[in-house]
Scaffold this motif. Structure first.
Motif, PDB file in Angstrom:
ATOM      1  N   GLY A  54      42.988  49.930  34.430  1.00 51.77           N
ATOM      2  CA  GLY A  54      42.512  51.127  33.741  1.00 51.77           C
ATOM      3  C   GLY A  54      41.522  50.860  32.625  1.00 51.77           C
ATOM      4  O   GLY A  54      41.205  51.751  31.846  1.00 51.77           O
ATOM      5  N   ARG A  55      40.999  49.655  32.542  1.00 53.23           N
ATOM      6  CA  ARG A  55      40.038  49.383  31.461  1.00 53.23           C
ATOM      7  C   ARG A  55      38.733  50.138  31.679  1.00 53.23           C
ATOM      8  O   ARG A  55      38.054  50.523  30.733  1.00 53.23           O
ATOM      9  CB  ARG A  55      39.786  47.878  31.351  1.00 53.23           C
ATOM     10  CG  ARG A  55      40.912  47.202  30.577  1.00 53.23           C
ATOM     11  CD  ARG A  55      40.821  45.725  30.664  1.00 53.23           C
ATOM     12  NE  ARG A  55      39.742  45.187  29.823  1.00 53.23           N
ATOM     13  CZ  ARG A  55      39.501  43.889  29.699  1.00 53.23           C
ATOM     14  NH1 ARG A  55      40.245  43.017  30.340  1.00 53.23           N
ATOM     15  NH2 ARG A  55      38.530  43.460  28.944  1.00 53.23           N
ATOM     16  N   CYS A  56      38.391  50.350  32.947  1.00 54.30           N
ATOM     17  CA  CYS A  56      37.162  51.105  33.223  1.00 54.30           C
ATOM     18  C   CYS A  56      37.315  52.554  32.767  1.00 54.30           C
ATOM     19  O   CYS A  56      36.354  53.170  32.296  1.00 54.30           O
ATOM     20  CB  CYS A  56      36.822  51.047  34.708  1.00 54.30           C
ATOM     21  SG  CYS A  56      38.171  51.476  35.805  1.00 54.30           S
ATOM     22  N   VAL A  57      38.537  53.093  32.885  1.00 52.10           N
ATOM     23  CA  VAL A  57      38.775  54.473  32.449  1.00 52.10           C
ATOM     24  C   VAL A  57      38.617  54.555  30.939  1.00 52.10           C
ATOM     25  O   VAL A  57      38.015  55.498  30.405  1.00 52.10           O
ATOM     26  CB  VAL A  57      40.194  54.933  32.878  1.00 52.10           C
ATOM     27  CG1 VAL A  57      40.448  56.356  32.435  1.00 52.10           C
ATOM     28  CG2 VAL A  57      40.355  54.800  34.383  1.00 52.10           C
ATOM     29  N   CYS A  69      31.732  50.428  32.863  1.00 56.74           N
ATOM     30  CA  CYS A  69      32.900  50.131  33.693  1.00 56.74           C
ATOM     31  C   CYS A  69      32.772  48.754  34.331  1.00 56.74           C
ATOM     32  O   CYS A  69      33.710  47.952  34.312  1.00 56.74           O
ATOM     33  CB  CYS A  69      33.068  51.222  34.754  1.00 56.74           C
ATOM     34  SG  CYS A  69      31.567  51.609  35.657  1.00 56.74           S
ATOM     35  N   SER A  70      31.583  48.457  34.888  1.00 58.69           N
ATOM     36  CA  SER A  70      31.377  47.149  35.502  1.00 58.69           C
ATOM     37  C   SER A  70      31.479  46.050  34.446  1.00 58.69           C
ATOM     38  O   SER A  70      31.969  44.962  34.718  1.00 58.69           O
ATOM     39  CB  SER A  70      29.988  47.067  36.139  1.00 58.69           C
ATOM     40  OG  SER A  70      29.835  48.071  37.083  1.00 58.69           O
ATOM     41  N   TYR A  71      31.013  46.368  33.227  1.00 55.11           N
ATOM     42  CA  TYR A  71      31.004  45.371  32.152  1.00 55.11           C
ATOM     43  C   TYR A  71      32.407  44.936  31.774  1.00 55.11           C
ATOM     44  O   TYR A  71      32.652  43.766  31.528  1.00 55.11           O
ATOM     45  CB  TYR A  71      30.271  45.953  30.937  1.00 55.11           C
ATOM     46  CG  TYR A  71      30.160  45.000  29.778  1.00 55.11           C
ATOM     47  CD1 TYR A  71      29.180  44.013  29.766  1.00 55.11           C
ATOM     48  CD2 TYR A  71      31.048  45.065  28.700  1.00 55.11           C
ATOM     49  CE1 TYR A  71      29.077  43.121  28.712  1.00 55.11           C
ATOM     50  CE2 TYR A  71      30.952  44.184  27.648  1.00 55.11           C
ATOM     51  CZ  TYR A  71      29.966  43.205  27.657  1.00 55.11           C
ATOM     52  OH  TYR A  71      29.876  42.325  26.623  1.00 55.11           O
ATOM     53  N   ASN A  76      35.690  41.974  38.164  1.00 55.38           N
ATOM     54  CA  ASN A  76      34.264  41.915  38.521  1.00 55.38           C
ATOM     55  C   ASN A  76      33.908  42.834  39.678  1.00 55.38           C
ATOM     56  O   ASN A  76      33.068  42.491  40.511  1.00 55.38           O
ATOM     57  CB  ASN A  76      33.832  40.492  38.888  1.00 55.38           C
ATOM     58  CG  ASN A  76      34.142  39.514  37.795  1.00 55.38           C
ATOM     59  OD1 ASN A  76      33.751  39.729  36.655  1.00 55.38           O
ATOM     60  ND2 ASN A  76      34.878  38.475  38.126  1.00 55.38           N
ATOM     61  N   ILE A  77      34.551  43.978  39.759  1.00 54.29           N
ATOM     62  CA  ILE A  77      34.216  44.912  40.847  1.00 54.29           C
ATOM     63  C   ILE A  77      32.892  45.593  40.496  1.00 54.29           C
ATOM     64  O   ILE A  77      32.713  46.050  39.365  1.00 54.29           O
ATOM     65  CB  ILE A  77      35.346  45.947  41.027  1.00 54.29           C
ATOM     66  CG1 ILE A  77      36.631  45.215  41.421  1.00 54.29           C
ATOM     67  CG2 ILE A  77      34.984  46.997  42.070  1.00 54.29           C
ATOM     68  CD1 ILE A  77      37.862  46.075  41.404  1.00 54.29           C
ATOM     69  N   PRO A  78      31.945  45.633  41.433  1.00 54.50           N
ATOM     70  CA  PRO A  78      30.646  46.258  41.130  1.00 54.50           C
ATOM     71  C   PRO A  78      30.762  47.784  41.095  1.00 54.50           C
ATOM     72  O   PRO A  78      30.262  48.477  41.972  1.00 54.50           O
ATOM     73  CB  PRO A  78      29.746  45.772  42.274  1.00 54.50           C
ATOM     74  CG  PRO A  78      30.673  45.466  43.386  1.00 54.50           C
ATOM     75  CD  PRO A  78      31.985  45.072  42.797  1.00 54.50           C
ATOM     76  N   LEU A  79      31.431  48.297  40.053  1.00 56.98           N
ATOM     77  CA  LEU A  79      31.739  49.725  40.007  1.00 56.98           C
ATOM     78  C   LEU A  79      30.478  50.587  39.933  1.00 56.98           C
ATOM     79  O   LEU A  79      30.267  51.480  40.751  1.00 56.98           O
ATOM     80  CB  LEU A  79      32.646  50.015  38.805  1.00 56.98           C
ATOM     81  CG  LEU A  79      34.047  49.425  38.913  1.00 56.98           C
ATOM     82  CD1 LEU A  79      34.710  49.367  37.558  1.00 56.98           C
ATOM     83  CD2 LEU A  79      34.882  50.254  39.871  1.00 56.98           C
ATOM     84  N   VAL A  80      29.601  50.297  38.947  1.00 57.45           N
ATOM     85  CA  VAL A  80      28.437  51.165  38.778  1.00 57.45           C
ATOM     86  C   VAL A  80      27.515  51.075  39.997  1.00 57.45           C
ATOM     87  O   VAL A  80      26.845  52.032  40.360  1.00 57.45           O
ATOM     88  CB  VAL A  80      27.697  50.853  37.454  1.00 57.45           C
ATOM     89  CG1 VAL A  80      26.951  49.540  37.516  1.00 57.45           C
ATOM     90  CG2 VAL A  80      26.737  51.980  37.109  1.00 57.45           C
TER      91      VAL A  80
END
Lengths: 496, 176
Positions: A377-380, A418-420, A425-429
């Motif tokens: 949930g860090r991207c959230v 989010c990617s950062y 290391n999921i390429p979210l953006v």
């Protein structure tokens, strides 16, 4: 002044020191300039010059066409040698229509002014529309990178009441220092540009928002605004993506721009400091937009610098002026490392929206393989738009765009926070950019299907119309023939 | 108890009778789904699906004789709309593999016979007798009617060129 907080955001390492200490230098005029006809959002400009023609500095090369467009001017004097295809500063490496200008090194302005009425005058005695028209004719677009034509944005003030003009001096992207240097060295010109914009918008106040990691720029802008009561400098915390329009508005005014609406809908307009400086030059000096300040930086560049660059200069000329590479670059970017565009090679031109050329060394890039999502949930927490990248990305991966849209894909600003932060290391953006492209394709396909339906209907109507006309003509001929025959019968002596 | 059984039975009979009458007197002549499908189709009667026209194709789709991916000009977007209309689950991964093609005139061999624009379902070809014709790329649906009728083979199908405006980010690759 009270500063508000936007949710989420990240703190990437700033890397600004190497170039922030360097004053803006003029880049020597290159031999050839490659001026793309589309350096802005909207319709491309239409060429006004022919191959072989000699042009003066500032002469109109291509005029704007359509509602949202911007003209392009000659950045220096010389001869037009080509109007054709040239690689665009874009990750695809595709071409863009480009005018190639061979410079004569004389930088002659000539009597041939770029705009009939462009003599420097007092903008505060001119009508707002006239000032806005001049800003449009000077080819000024959003210099922060969005490249939306500035005059079109100023015209929004006519439809809606704009109470606040926010000047974006956030420059939250790492490495970039061009706005910082501009505010330090050309604060008075920038303040004058802000006053001209306030006059055009008829807004009550202008808030100059600067991140707290630029104390020198804050001091110099504070000194320059001292005599103007409706201008204020707002110091905002350094947090990426502070320089994004909606996040900046929220930080400065506390108002959140509703999803699917624009800032003008809540009475706020945001312009970049580079844009207001260009406005000052266009209105006070009668100069169109011919050059811009570009930061050259990154670990692979020998001497990071801030350069005043004529538009159309090749990236390789900038790198060469900065002493070339100190090591082979792992990645070459136009713009900052968070949202910048990867360049296919260094033979691409600087355009109106290029704020930086960043060559990253191998040590500076992160290329670890993507691991499975652990749903931490860090991207959230990092998303400044309050979205859930953890839910959106797998839906896009499985081609379920509709449900990604329900999760708010349309509100994603592609900031890359989010990617950062993703520990896997999921390429979210990258998924979101892909998803937005798919949505654009879908809209385009729908438009095409509708257009085809309309065209097919038009064709049916046309065929019916033609059949009717033919039938009518045939009936008429028949009737004429009948009357002719009747006449012949009635008066046979005529034919004798 | 008898009253309950009797009343429910009567209710059932009456409602059954009503339904039976409704089925007879309020009968819908055509399948409304066919009309709904036809409204979504491009309507250019191009025949790329193998049917005579969009109406026949809609009927065939409703009857289950055609897959939802039958319409090349409609592409992926239309297939998705049709699938959601019919409540079908389809695998659309293969749809875009057949790259959409558009017709283009090779100027060197065009004799200006005007045959091609008579068969174009969207009036996408312009020209005049003994003048070189041209295809309006934006209006072309890629049906290929013109290619078949052209006597000099100057009309040919080409894949759509990717430009800065139509370029899209690729799908991120998954590392194993």
């Amino acid at each position: 002044m009270k500063v508000f907080r936007f949710r989420g955001g990240v703190h990437p390492e700033s890397h600004k020191t190497p170039s922030a200490t360097k004053a803006i230098e003029d880049l020597p005029l290159p031999e050839r300039l490659y001026v793309p006809l589309q350096q802005h959002i909207g319709a491309p400009a239409k060429p006004e010059v022919a191959i072989g023609q000699r042009v003066y500095k500032g002469q109109l090369l291509a005029h704007s066409q359509g509602m949202i467009s911007a003209p392009v001017h000659a950045p220096s004097s010389g001869t037009i040698v080509d109007i054709g295809e040239f690689t665009a500063p874009h990750p695809s490496g595709l071409w863009v229509r480009t005018i190639t200008l061979e410079t004569d090194g004389k930088n002659r302005c000539g009597k041939n002014r770029w705009h009939e009425s462009a003599k420097p005058t007092d903008p505060f005695k001119m009508a707002q529309q006239e000032v806005a028209a001049r800003i449009g004719a000077a080819g000024i677009v959003g210099m922060g990178g969005a490249t939306f034509p500035a005059a079109v944005k100023l015209a929004l003030g006519k439809e809606r009441r704009i109470h606040t003009l926010i000047i974006n001096g956030g420059e939250c992207e790492p490495y970039l220092t061009c706005d910082d240097r501009l505010m330090r060295e050309r604060a008075h010109q920038a303040v004058d540009g802000i006053r001209i914009m306030l006059h055009v918008l008829q807004a009550d106040q202008a808030l100059i928002a600067i991140e707290d990691n630029k104390p020198a720029a804050i001091a110099s802008m504070r000194a320059a605004r001292r005599r103007h009561a409706n201008l204020h400098v707002v110091v905002v915390p350094s947090r990426y993506p502070m320089g994004s329009e909606k996040q900046m508005i929220q930080s400065v005014t506390g108002i959140e721009v509703p999803a699917g609406q624009r800032s003008a809908d809540i009475g706020v307009i945001v312009h970049n400091v580079g844009t207001v400086y260009a406005v000052h030059r266009a209105i006070r000096l009668g100069r169109p937009l011919l050059s811009r300040v570009v930061t050259v930086g990154g670990g692979a560049v020998r001497e990071p610098k801030n350069l005043e660059v004529p538009l159309g200069t090749l990236v390789e000329d900038l790198l060469e002026f900065c002493g070339g590479y100190s090591e082979p670059p792992a990645r070459l970017l136009m713009g900052g490392p968070m949202m910048g565009q990867v360049l296919p090679h260094s033979r691409v031109p600087i355009v109106k929206g290029s704020n930086g050329v960043i060559a990253l060394s191998t040590a500076e890039i992160r290329s670890r393989p993507a691991m499975p999502c652990i749903r931490c949930g860090r991207c959230v927490a990092a998303c400044p738009c309050g979205l859930m990248p953890v839910e959106m990305a797998p839906r896009i991966r499985n081609g379920d765009l509709d449900s990604a849209m329900e999760y708010g894909l349309g509100d994603c600003i592609s900031c890359g926070s989010c990617s950062y932060v993703c520990p896997s290391n999921i390429p979210l953006v990258q998924y979101f950019n892909y998803g937005k492209g798919m949505l654009a394709d879908r809209r385009e396909a729908q438009r095409k299907t509708e257009a085809t339906r309309r065209l097919a209907q038009e064709r049916r109507n046309r065929l019916e119309r033609e059949a009717r006309a033919r039938a009518k003509a045939a009936a008429q001929r028949k009737a004429e023939k009948a009357t002719d025959e009747a006449r012949e019968k009635n008066s046979p002596e005529v034919s004798v | 108890m008898i009253t309950a059984i009797a009343s429910l039975a009567t209710l059932g009979l009456v409602l059954g009778l009503l339904l039976g009458l409704a089925a007879r007197y309020l009968k819908v002549e055509t399948d409304p789904v066919v009309a709904e499908i036809e409204a979504l189709l491009p309507g250019s009667q191009c025949g790329q699906c193998g049917q005579a026209g969009c109406g026949q194709a809609a009927a065939a789709l409703a009857a289950g004789e055609l897959p939802v991916t039958f319409c090349p000009p409609g592409g992926r977007s239309l297939a998705e709309t049709l699938a959601s209309l019919l409540g079908l689950e389809v695998d659309l991964s293969g749809v875009e593999d057949t790259q959409p093609m558009l017709a283009r005139v090779k100027e060197a061999t065009c004799i200006g016979c005007t045959r091609c624009f008579k068969v174009c379902p969207t009036d996408a070809i312009i020209g005049a007798p003994k003048q070189i014709h041209a295809v309006l790329q934006d209006a072309c649906t890629g049906c290929g009617n013109c290619v078949e009728i052209c006597p000099t083979e100057c009309l040919q199908m080409f894949p759509i060129e990717v430009t800065l405006g139509t370029w899209r980010w690729p799908k991120p690759r998954l590392a194993a």
